[in-house]
Motif scaffolding. Structure first.
Motif, PDB file in Angstrom:
ATOM      1  N   TYR A  47     -16.224  68.172  73.508  1.00  0.00           N
ATOM      2  CA  TYR A  47     -17.342  68.404  72.595  1.00  0.00           C
ATOM      3  C   TYR A  47     -17.137  69.746  71.913  1.00  0.00           C
ATOM      4  CZ  TYR A  47     -19.439  64.291  74.524  1.00  0.00           C
ATOM      5  OH  TYR A  47     -19.657  62.976  74.886  1.00  0.00           O
ATOM      6  N   LEU A  48     -17.036  69.671  70.601  1.00  0.00           N
ATOM      7  CA  LEU A  48     -16.733  70.850  69.795  1.00  0.00           C
ATOM      8  C   LEU A  48     -17.945  71.262  68.977  1.00  0.00           C
ATOM      9  CD1 LEU A  48     -13.258  69.642  68.577  1.00  0.00           C
ATOM     10  CD2 LEU A  48     -13.620  71.738  69.870  1.00  0.00           C
ATOM     11  N   CYS A  49     -18.143  72.541  68.932  1.00  0.00           N
ATOM     12  CA  CYS A  49     -19.195  73.122  68.117  1.00  0.00           C
ATOM     13  C   CYS A  49     -18.516  73.879  66.980  1.00  0.00           C
ATOM     14  CB  CYS A  49     -20.016  74.058  69.002  1.00  0.00           C
ATOM     15  SG  CYS A  49     -21.063  75.216  68.141  1.00  0.00           S
ATOM     16  N   ALA A  50     -19.114  73.828  65.805  1.00  0.00           N
ATOM     17  CA  ALA A  50     -18.557  74.548  64.660  1.00  0.00           C
ATOM     18  C   ALA A  50     -19.682  75.260  63.927  1.00  0.00           C
ATOM     19  CB  ALA A  50     -17.850  73.591  63.710  1.00  0.00           C
ATOM     20  N   SER A  51     -19.412  76.449  63.451  1.00  0.00           N
ATOM     21  CA  SER A  51     -20.439  77.171  62.699  1.00  0.00           C
ATOM     22  C   SER A  51     -19.947  77.507  61.303  1.00  0.00           C
ATOM     23  CB  SER A  51     -20.863  78.441  63.447  1.00  0.00           C
ATOM     24  OG  SER A  51     -19.895  79.476  63.342  1.00  0.00           O
ATOM     25  N   SER A  52     -20.895  77.661  60.402  1.00  0.00           N
ATOM     26  CA  SER A  52     -20.567  78.062  59.037  1.00  0.00           C
ATOM     27  C   SER A  52     -21.730  78.880  58.489  1.00  0.00           C
ATOM     28  CB  SER A  52     -20.294  76.845  58.146  1.00  0.00           C
ATOM     29  OG  SER A  52     -21.453  76.060  57.999  1.00  0.00           O
ATOM     30  N   LEU A  53     -21.434  79.609  57.435  1.00  0.00           N
ATOM     31  CA  LEU A  53     -22.458  80.478  56.836  1.00  0.00           C
ATOM     32  C   LEU A  53     -23.610  79.676  56.270  1.00  0.00           C
ATOM     33  CD1 LEU A  53     -20.346  83.186  54.967  1.00  0.00           C
ATOM     34  CD2 LEU A  53     -22.119  83.619  56.671  1.00  0.00           C
ATOM     35  N   ASP A  54     -23.301  78.526  55.687  1.00  0.00           N
ATOM     36  CA  ASP A  54     -24.234  77.660  54.975  1.00  0.00           C
ATOM     37  C   ASP A  54     -24.575  78.176  53.589  1.00  0.00           C
ATOM     38  OD1 ASP A  54     -27.541  76.802  54.509  1.00  0.00           O
ATOM     39  OD2 ASP A  54     -25.900  75.384  54.527  1.00  0.00           O
ATOM     40  N   PRO A  55     -23.845  77.707  52.642  1.00  0.00           N
ATOM     41  CA  PRO A  55     -24.061  78.083  51.251  1.00  0.00           C
ATOM     42  C   PRO A  55     -25.022  77.152  50.545  1.00  0.00           C
ATOM     43  CG  PRO A  55     -22.149  76.738  51.397  1.00  0.00           C
ATOM     44  CD  PRO A  55     -22.732  76.797  52.800  1.00  0.00           C
ATOM     45  N   GLY A  56     -25.639  76.228  51.259  1.00  0.00           N
ATOM     46  CA  GLY A  56     -26.524  75.285  50.602  1.00  0.00           C
ATOM     47  C   GLY A  56     -25.836  73.974  50.357  1.00  0.00           C
ATOM     48  N   SER A  57     -25.686  73.582  49.129  1.00  0.00           N
ATOM     49  CA  SER A  57     -25.208  72.240  48.838  1.00  0.00           C
ATOM     50  C   SER A  57     -23.684  72.130  48.800  1.00  0.00           C
ATOM     51  CB  SER A  57     -25.767  71.750  47.505  1.00  0.00           C
ATOM     52  OG  SER A  57     -25.336  72.612  46.465  1.00  0.00           O
ATOM     53  N   ARG A  58     -22.994  73.227  48.677  1.00  0.00           N
ATOM     54  CA  ARG A  58     -21.540  73.081  48.616  1.00  0.00           C
ATOM     55  C   ARG A  58     -20.971  73.131  50.036  1.00  0.00           C
ATOM     56  NH1 ARG A  58     -18.541  77.685  49.511  1.00  0.00           N
ATOM     57  NH2 ARG A  58     -19.608  79.664  49.288  1.00  0.00           N
ATOM     58  N   ALA A  59     -19.803  72.552  50.189  1.00  0.00           N
ATOM     59  CA  ALA A  59     -19.176  72.539  51.511  1.00  0.00           C
ATOM     60  C   ALA A  59     -18.717  73.939  51.880  1.00  0.00           C
ATOM     61  CB  ALA A  59     -17.992  71.586  51.505  1.00  0.00           C
ATOM     62  N   ASP A  60     -18.869  74.297  53.095  1.00  0.00           N
ATOM     63  CA  ASP A  60     -18.449  75.604  53.567  1.00  0.00           C
ATOM     64  C   ASP A  60     -17.509  75.429  54.745  1.00  0.00           C
ATOM     65  OD1 ASP A  60     -20.099  78.577  54.887  1.00  0.00           O
ATOM     66  OD2 ASP A  60     -18.316  78.355  53.635  1.00  0.00           O
ATOM     67  N   THR A  61     -16.598  76.351  54.910  1.00  0.00           N
ATOM     68  CA  THR A  61     -15.626  76.238  55.993  1.00  0.00           C
ATOM     69  C   THR A  61     -16.335  76.315  57.334  1.00  0.00           C
ATOM     70  OG1 THR A  61     -13.923  77.249  54.627  1.00  0.00           O
ATOM     71  CG2 THR A  61     -13.573  77.239  57.013  1.00  0.00           C
ATOM     72  N   GLN A  62     -16.006  75.373  58.182  1.00  0.00           N
ATOM     73  CA  GLN A  62     -16.555  75.372  59.531  1.00  0.00           C
ATOM     74  C   GLN A  62     -15.521  75.939  60.479  1.00  0.00           C
ATOM     75  OE1 GLN A  62     -18.494  71.739  60.797  1.00  0.00           O
ATOM     76  NE2 GLN A  62     -19.021  71.215  58.699  1.00  0.00           N
ATOM     77  N   TYR A  63     -15.971  76.797  61.355  1.00  0.00           N
ATOM     78  CA  TYR A  63     -15.106  77.427  62.344  1.00  0.00           C
ATOM     79  C   TYR A  63     -15.486  76.876  63.712  1.00  0.00           C
ATOM     80  CZ  TYR A  63     -13.961  80.509  58.508  1.00  0.00           C
ATOM     81  OH  TYR A  63     -13.536  80.978  57.294  1.00  0.00           O
ATOM     82  N   PHE A  64     -14.460  76.397  64.400  1.00  0.00           N
ATOM     83  CA  PHE A  64     -14.700  75.685  65.645  1.00  0.00           C
ATOM     84  C   PHE A  64     -14.586  76.588  66.871  1.00  0.00           C
ATOM     85  CE2 PHE A  64     -15.010  71.192  64.622  1.00  0.00           C
ATOM     86  CZ  PHE A  64     -14.582  71.167  63.296  1.00  0.00           C
ATOM     87  N   GLY A  65     -15.383  76.243  67.864  1.00  0.00           N
ATOM     88  CA  GLY A  65     -15.246  76.864  69.166  1.00  0.00           C
ATOM     89  C   GLY A  65     -14.183  76.138  69.973  1.00  0.00           C
ATOM     90  N   PRO A  66     -13.886  76.640  71.197  1.00  0.00           N
ATOM     91  CA  PRO A  66     -12.825  76.056  72.018  1.00  0.00           C
ATOM     92  C   PRO A  66     -13.199  74.712  72.631  1.00  0.00           C
ATOM     93  CG  PRO A  66     -13.935  77.789  73.214  1.00  0.00           C
ATOM     94  CD  PRO A  66     -14.499  77.804  71.835  1.00  0.00           C
ATOM     95  N   GLY A  67     -14.486  74.378  72.598  1.00  0.00           N
ATOM     96  CA  GLY A  67     -14.911  73.085  73.108  1.00  0.00           C
ATOM     97  C   GLY A  67     -15.305  73.100  74.573  1.00  0.00           C
ATOM     98  N   THR A  68     -16.056  72.088  74.946  1.00  0.00           N
ATOM     99  CA  THR A  68     -16.400  71.818  76.344  1.00  0.00           C
ATOM    100  C   THR A  68     -15.798  70.473  76.695  1.00  0.00           C
ATOM    101  OG1 THR A  68     -18.474  73.054  76.324  1.00  0.00           O
ATOM    102  CG2 THR A  68     -18.231  71.332  77.992  1.00  0.00           C
ATOM    103  N   ARG A  69     -14.937  70.474  77.710  1.00  0.00           N
ATOM    104  CA  ARG A  69     -14.319  69.227  78.161  1.00  0.00           C
ATOM    105  C   ARG A  69     -15.236  68.601  79.193  1.00  0.00           C
ATOM    106  NH1 ARG A  69     -10.530  66.008  76.317  1.00  0.00           N
ATOM    107  NH2 ARG A  69      -9.205  67.795  75.877  1.00  0.00           N
TER     108      ARG A  69
END
Lengths: 115, 110
Positions: A89-111
């Motif tokens: 299970y991976l979590c990803a965060s992004s700044l959130d620019p609204g309607s345009r796609a923003d780069t998501q940065y992933f965590g190491p995950g929980t197995r």
């Protein structure tokens, strides 16, 4: 700047139990998304939170739920675990620019392993 | 519906060039991402294309054709450390939702 962190990194549960996974986004990031990764299905979107509200949801049963706190940290919960829930299970965060796609940065995950 | 296709596995030799293709059929296209994922690690961002054309970033380049629903990732001067899975993901207009392909496992041999 610290990256996305997830706890715990590994978890073993038995069928029928429930589990809570935690995610702390990159400082300043307000959007948190969750994904399930399995060898057969690849990465599948679970849900996305912004400002403590679920904005988007994937095609998973109601046993999968989540929430986001005022500090943007997020948790996801899986109730009544099934063998098929075994995944990364991976979590990803992004700044959130609204309607345009923003780069998501992933965590190491929980197995998660369900026995 | 939404569908993203990538080859399952590719092999290449150190120092060579490899092109990983991705075709997609999605609704509300809002850009295409490429991520690299080493075994047991988190995916890391490589590139983002929202307009047609080629984006170059060091040894890696990514191309997009929206009319053809097609993208590729080009890796030059391959190194052993490039052995990893490469994930193609399309952003829907539904905020931060990414739809991923199943990934292409690249094996680089000496």
């Amino acid at each position: 700047k610290a990256g996305v962190t997830q706890t715990p990194r590994y978890l073993i549960k038995t069928r029928g139990q429930q589990v809570t996974l935690s995610c702390s986004p990159i400082s300043g990031h307000r959007s948190v998304s969750w994904y399930q990764q399995t060898p057969g299905q690849g990465l599948q979107f679970l849900f996305e939170y912004f400002s403590e509200t679920q904005r988007n949801k994937g095609n998973f049963p109601g046993r999968f739920s989540g929430r986001q706190f005022s500090n943007s940290r997020s948790e996801m919960n899986v109730s009544t675990l099934e063998l098929g829930d075994s995944a990364l299970y991976l979590c990803a965060s992004s700044l959130d620019p609204g309607s345009r796609a923003d780069t998501q940065y992933f965590g190491p995950g929980t197995r998660l392993t369900v026995l | 519906g939404q569908n993203i296709d990538q080859p399952t596995e590719m092999t290449a030799t150190e120092g060579a060039i490899v092109q990983i293709n991705c075709t997609y059929q999605t609704s509300g296209f809002n850009g295409l991402f490429w991520y690299q994922q080493h075994a047991g690690e988190a995916p890391t961002f490589l590139s983002y294309n929202v307009l047609d054309g080629l984006e170059e970033k060091g040894r890696f380049s990514s191309f997009l054709s929206r009319s053809k629903g097609y993208s590729y990732l080009l890796l030059k001067e391959l190194q052993m450390k490039d052995s990893a899975s490469y994930l193609c993901a399309v952003a829907n207009t539904g905020f931060q939702k990414l739809v991923f392909g199943t990934g292409t496992r690249l094996l680089v041999s000496p």
